[in-house]
Design a protein around this motif. Structure first.
Motif, PDB file in Angstrom:
ATOM      1  N   GLY A  94       0.951  -1.159   0.092  1.00  0.00           N
ATOM      2  CA  GLY A  94       0.089  -0.082  -0.072  1.00  0.00           C
ATOM      3  C   GLY A  94       0.761   1.046  -0.011  1.00  0.00           C
ATOM      4  N   HIS A  95       1.813   1.389   0.655  1.00  0.00           N
ATOM      5  CA  HIS A  95       3.011   2.347   0.772  1.00  0.00           C
ATOM      6  C   HIS A  95       3.427   2.668  -0.788  1.00  0.00           C
ATOM      7  N   ILE A  96       3.895   1.724  -1.351  1.00  0.00           N
ATOM      8  CA  ILE A  96       4.450   1.850  -2.763  1.00  0.00           C
ATOM      9  C   ILE A  96       3.449   2.305  -3.838  1.00  0.00           C
ATOM     10  N   TYR A  97       2.006   1.781  -3.401  1.00  0.00           N
ATOM     11  CA  TYR A  97       1.023   2.000  -4.584  1.00  0.00           C
ATOM     12  C   TYR A  97       0.921   3.760  -4.236  1.00  0.00           C
ATOM     13  N   ARG A  98       0.626   3.952  -3.153  1.00  0.00           N
ATOM     14  CA  ARG A  98       0.252   5.392  -2.755  1.00  0.00           C
ATOM     15  C   ARG A  98       1.340   6.239  -2.837  1.00  0.00           C
ATOM     16  N   SER A  99       2.601   5.777  -2.826  1.00  0.00           N
ATOM     17  CA  SER A  99       3.742   6.849  -3.236  1.00  0.00           C
ATOM     18  C   SER A  99       3.874   6.960  -4.907  1.00  0.00           C
ATOM     19  N   ILE A 100       3.381   6.188  -5.668  1.00  0.00           N
ATOM     20  CA  ILE A 100       3.139   6.093  -7.147  1.00  0.00           C
ATOM     21  C   ILE A 100       2.018   7.257  -7.406  1.00  0.00           C
ATOM     22  N   LEU A 101       1.020   6.928  -6.737  1.00  0.00           N
ATOM     23  CA  LEU A 101      -0.077   8.054  -6.988  1.00  0.00           C
ATOM     24  C   LEU A 101       0.279   9.543  -6.594  1.00  0.00           C
ATOM     25  N   GLU A 102       1.028   9.580  -5.519  1.00  0.00           N
ATOM     26  CA  GLU A 102       1.541  10.773  -4.676  1.00  0.00           C
ATOM     27  C   GLU A 102       2.607  11.360  -5.861  1.00  0.00           C
ATOM     28  N   ALA A 103       3.261  10.512  -6.543  1.00  0.00           N
ATOM     29  CA  ALA A 103       4.286  10.901  -7.335  1.00  0.00           C
ATOM     30  C   ALA A 103       3.758  11.629  -8.419  1.00  0.00           C
ATOM     31  N   VAL A 104       2.552  10.899  -9.230  1.00  0.00           N
ATOM     32  CA  VAL A 104       1.837  11.606 -10.316  1.00  0.00           C
ATOM     33  C   VAL A 104       1.379  12.752  -9.969  1.00  0.00           C
ATOM     34  N   ALA A 105       0.740  12.861  -8.887  1.00  0.00           N
ATOM     35  CA  ALA A 105       0.133  14.353  -8.464  1.00  0.00           C
ATOM     36  C   ALA A 105       1.165  15.505  -8.148  1.00  0.00           C
ATOM     37  N   LEU A 106       2.079  15.026  -7.492  1.00  0.00           N
ATOM     38  CA  LEU A 106       3.230  16.097  -7.036  1.00  0.00           C
ATOM     39  C   LEU A 106       3.835  16.511  -8.487  1.00  0.00           C
ATOM     40  N   THR A 107       4.325  15.373  -9.297  1.00  0.00           N
ATOM     41  CA  THR A 107       4.890  15.719 -10.599  1.00  0.00           C
ATOM     42  C   THR A 107       3.924  16.837 -11.632  1.00  0.00           C
ATOM     43  N   MET A 108       2.547  16.300 -11.561  1.00  0.00           N
ATOM     44  CA  MET A 108       1.831  17.385 -12.343  1.00  0.00           C
ATOM     45  C   MET A 108       1.387  18.770 -11.625  1.00  0.00           C
ATOM     46  N   LYS A 109       1.479  18.716 -10.322  1.00  0.00           N
ATOM     47  CA  LYS A 109       1.509  20.140  -9.549  1.00  0.00           C
ATOM     48  C   LYS A 109       2.661  20.948 -10.232  1.00  0.00           C
ATOM     49  N   LYS A 110       3.924  20.443 -10.276  1.00  0.00           N
ATOM     50  CA  LYS A 110       5.088  21.055 -10.694  1.00  0.00           C
ATOM     51  C   LYS A 110       4.899  21.573 -12.368  1.00  0.00           C
ATOM     52  N   HIS A 111       4.274  20.561 -13.010  1.00  0.00           N
ATOM     53  CA  HIS A 111       4.218  21.122 -14.524  1.00  0.00           C
ATOM     54  C   HIS A 111       3.164  22.070 -14.601  1.00  0.00           C
ATOM     55  N   VAL A 112       1.826  21.717 -14.062  1.00  0.00           N
ATOM     56  CA  VAL A 112       0.906  22.839 -14.096  1.00  0.00           C
ATOM     57  C   VAL A 112       1.138  24.023 -13.386  1.00  0.00           C
ATOM     58  N   THR A 113       1.837  24.200 -12.556  1.00  0.00           N
ATOM     59  CA  THR A 113       2.128  25.356 -11.737  1.00  0.00           C
ATOM     60  C   THR A 113       3.203  26.099 -12.665  1.00  0.00           C
ATOM     61  N   ASP A 114       4.328  25.348 -13.421  1.00  0.00           N
ATOM     62  CA  ASP A 114       4.908  25.921 -14.179  1.00  0.00           C
ATOM     63  C   ASP A 114       4.297  26.810 -15.185  1.00  0.00           C
ATOM     64  N   MET A 115       3.281  25.941 -15.972  1.00  0.00           N
ATOM     65  CA  MET A 115       2.499  26.461 -17.057  1.00  0.00           C
ATOM     66  C   MET A 115       2.030  27.827 -16.508  1.00  0.00           C
ATOM     67  N   THR A 116       1.018  27.700 -15.690  1.00  0.00           N
ATOM     68  CA  THR A 116       0.426  28.760 -15.063  1.00  0.00           C
ATOM     69  C   THR A 116       0.629  29.887 -14.686  1.00  0.00           C
ATOM     70  N   ASN A 117       2.024  29.853 -14.252  1.00  0.00           N
ATOM     71  CA  ASN A 117       3.154  30.876 -13.909  1.00  0.00           C
ATOM     72  C   ASN A 117       3.538  31.785 -15.051  1.00  0.00           C
ATOM     73  N   GLU A 118       4.038  30.758 -16.191  1.00  0.00           N
ATOM     74  CA  GLU A 118       4.385  31.221 -17.349  1.00  0.00           C
ATOM     75  C   GLU A 118       3.384  31.919 -18.038  1.00  0.00           C
ATOM     76  N   ILE A 119       2.217  31.861 -18.160  1.00  0.00           N
ATOM     77  CA  ILE A 119       1.086  32.247 -18.946  1.00  0.00           C
ATOM     78  C   ILE A 119       0.285  33.359 -17.952  1.00  0.00           C
ATOM     79  N   GLY A 120       0.714  33.539 -16.394  1.00  0.00           N
ATOM     80  CA  GLY A 120       0.006  34.341 -15.799  1.00  0.00           C
ATOM     81  C   GLY A 120      -1.334  34.186 -15.363  1.00  0.00           C
ATOM     82  N   VAL A 121      -1.837  33.016 -15.169  1.00  0.00           N
ATOM     83  CA  VAL A 121      -3.270  32.627 -14.583  1.00  0.00           C
ATOM     84  C   VAL A 121      -3.269  32.037 -13.438  1.00  0.00           C
ATOM     85  N   LYS A 122      -4.470  32.032 -12.860  1.00  0.00           N
ATOM     86  CA  LYS A 122      -4.603  31.359 -11.524  1.00  0.00           C
ATOM     87  C   LYS A 122      -5.847  30.453 -11.720  1.00  0.00           C
TER      88      LYS A 122
END
Length: 476
Positions: free
Chosen positions: A343-371
């Protein structure tokens, strides 16, 4: 007046899905057929074996049509969506001259090299399927991105001779282009016999698969984004112009003519990693899940629900498929101790997807200036309440899940509905065919924890990359 129906074709990296919708966006019936495992004929070469793209659509189409209880004459159109970034070489008769290239094949990022004397045409995946369905040498402009002689600003093949020279693709090797929502052609007798689709039904152009998926989620406006949980996991939002010089925002063709889709950076083999972990647990785990009346994914999710945010320090970096410009990258799991179980490994994979996408989405929204004030999650992973809640807590933004999970199929149907005159515009079609199922709101306690974890997580590769660079020399 009898009900009208629309077929949506959604062929991705792992399967072909055929769905029939009514005009309100409800799924009437569906059929699915898996694609075969990739051929790997050499380093960085990834091919679809045999005639897999077409064969899977034929099989899925027959399954879907066998379940259809309505009148075939009431089917008014077929929307065609296929995987982006792929490439196929066709003989003069329109058949494959060699196995089709996956988006993961390094050759799709390079100019055509004229190595196959039988190749008369070079097309995207949608161009090949269009030909098989209609016999027409046409394709959607929206599925041409990357190494193609495309004029993105004007939605057409380039007028610059250098573009053809740089891509190695003369104009005579390329199909004619149409806009999303336009008719590509009509189902031939031969295609009708192969797929079960009604002969003579119009086949309608969509766009690249992510743009079609975005349309099917109703991702419109400047404060809403969509995250697509697929083999390639990425975020997207509606754009108005073809931005230049951006590093975190990738303008693509939208599924709505003359609009753009802003893509984030993504995770190669994102949800594939979830399937990978499930599969390496073996048949014994699958049988254990079945004994409890669950699928393997459901049992893993149940085990992961008992694991606290942060997976007791286990963190995963999702580089299971290295990018071509950093081939040393590999997947990493760091922070193991005696507490960690499945369960720890599985949750860690799910968290990795969410945390990685947070970085990618935040980088995009900061670049184009939207919230952002809302994110729509689509793809098979959105069926998991746990995954949806992790996304809400990591982003600290409400996460929305729609009634129809197969958003690319619905987006295809929306295009066909507009082409058939069922609706006057894409906006009207979305308003009538897309509905929210439920919303997940952030948990303040988990939000506070992930805010502390986020900078630690995003800093991991600064340290592991140096080790992996040295290891690359040993193992490759």
């Amino acid at each position: 007046m009898s009900e009208k129906y629309i077929i949506g074709i959604d062929e991705g990296s792992q399967s072909a899905k055929i769905l029939i919708f009514d005009t309100k966006g409800n799924i009437v019936c569906e059929g699915k057929h898996p694609l075969k495992p990739y051929n790997l004929p050499g380093p960085e070469l990834v091919e679809h074996p045999d005639d897999d793209w077409w064969d899977a659509i034929c099989q899925a189409g027959k399954k879907c049509m066998a379940n259809f209880k309505g009148n075939k004459e009431d089917i008014v159109g077929i929307g065609l969506c296929t995987i982006r970034y792929c490439r196929a070489y066709l003989k003069e008769d329109g058949m494959l001259a060699q196995p089709a290239l996956s988006w993961m094949d390094i050759r799709v990022s390079k100019p055509y090299d004229f190595s196959n004397p039988d190749a008369k045409y070079v097309v995207a995946s949608s161009g090949y399927i269009t030909y098989r369905l209609t016999g027409e040498h046409k394709d959607t402009i929206g599925n041409y991105e990357g190494v193609w002689p495309i004029d993105i600003d004007n939605w057409k093949w380039s007028d610059d001779p250098e573009a053809y020279k740089n891509t190695g693709m003369p104009r005579e090797m390329l199909f004619d282009l149409v806009m999303p929502g336009d008719i590509l052609g009509y189902v031939t007798k031969e295609a009708a016999e192969a797929t079960g689709f009604p002969e003579g039904v119009p086949v309608v152009a969509t766009s690249n698969d992510k743009a079609v998926e975005g349309l099917g989620t109703g991702c419109m406006g400047e404060t809403t984004a969509c995250i697509s949980l697929g083999t390639y996991t990425a975020g997207m939002m509606e754009g108005k112009e073809n931005l230049k010089g951006t590093t975190a925002t990738w303008p693509k063709f939208s599924c709505v003519p003359n609009k753009y889709l802003y893509d984030t950076n993504g995770i190669r083999r994102g949800m594939w990693t979830v399937s990978w972990f499930r599969d390496i647990l073996g048949d014994g785990y699958k049988k254990e899940a079945e004994a409890q009346g669950m699928s393997a994914e459901e049992l893993l999710s149940k085990e992961a629900e008992a694991v606290p945010a942060g997976s007791n320090g286990l963190m995963t970096v999702l580089d299971w498929l290295a990018p071509v410009d950093a081939l040393y990258k590999k997947g990493v799991m760091i922070g193991f101790d005696g507490r960690h179980k499945r369960g720890h490994i599985y949750r860690s994979i799910l968290e990795a997807v969410a945390l990685t996408m947070k970085k990618h989405v935040t980088d995009m929204t900061n670049e184009i200036g939207v919230k952002l004030d809302k994110i729509i999650i689509t793809g098979g992973g959105s069926n998991s309440d746990l995954f949806m809640q992790i996304f809400a807590d990591v982003f600290n933004i409400p996460m929305v899940r729609n009634e129809v999970n197969g958003a690319a199929g619905l987006g295809s149907a929306i295009c066909a509905a507009v082409a058939a005159g069922v609706y006057k515009s894409f906006d009207e079609a979305v308003e009538n065919m897309v509905r929210i199922k439920d919303t997940f709101t952030p948990n303040p306690e988990a939000v506070a924890f992930y805010e502390k974890m986020y900078p630690v997580y995003t800093n991991i590769t600064k340290h592991t990359d140096e080790v992996l660079k040295e290891a690359y020399e040993l193992f490759n």
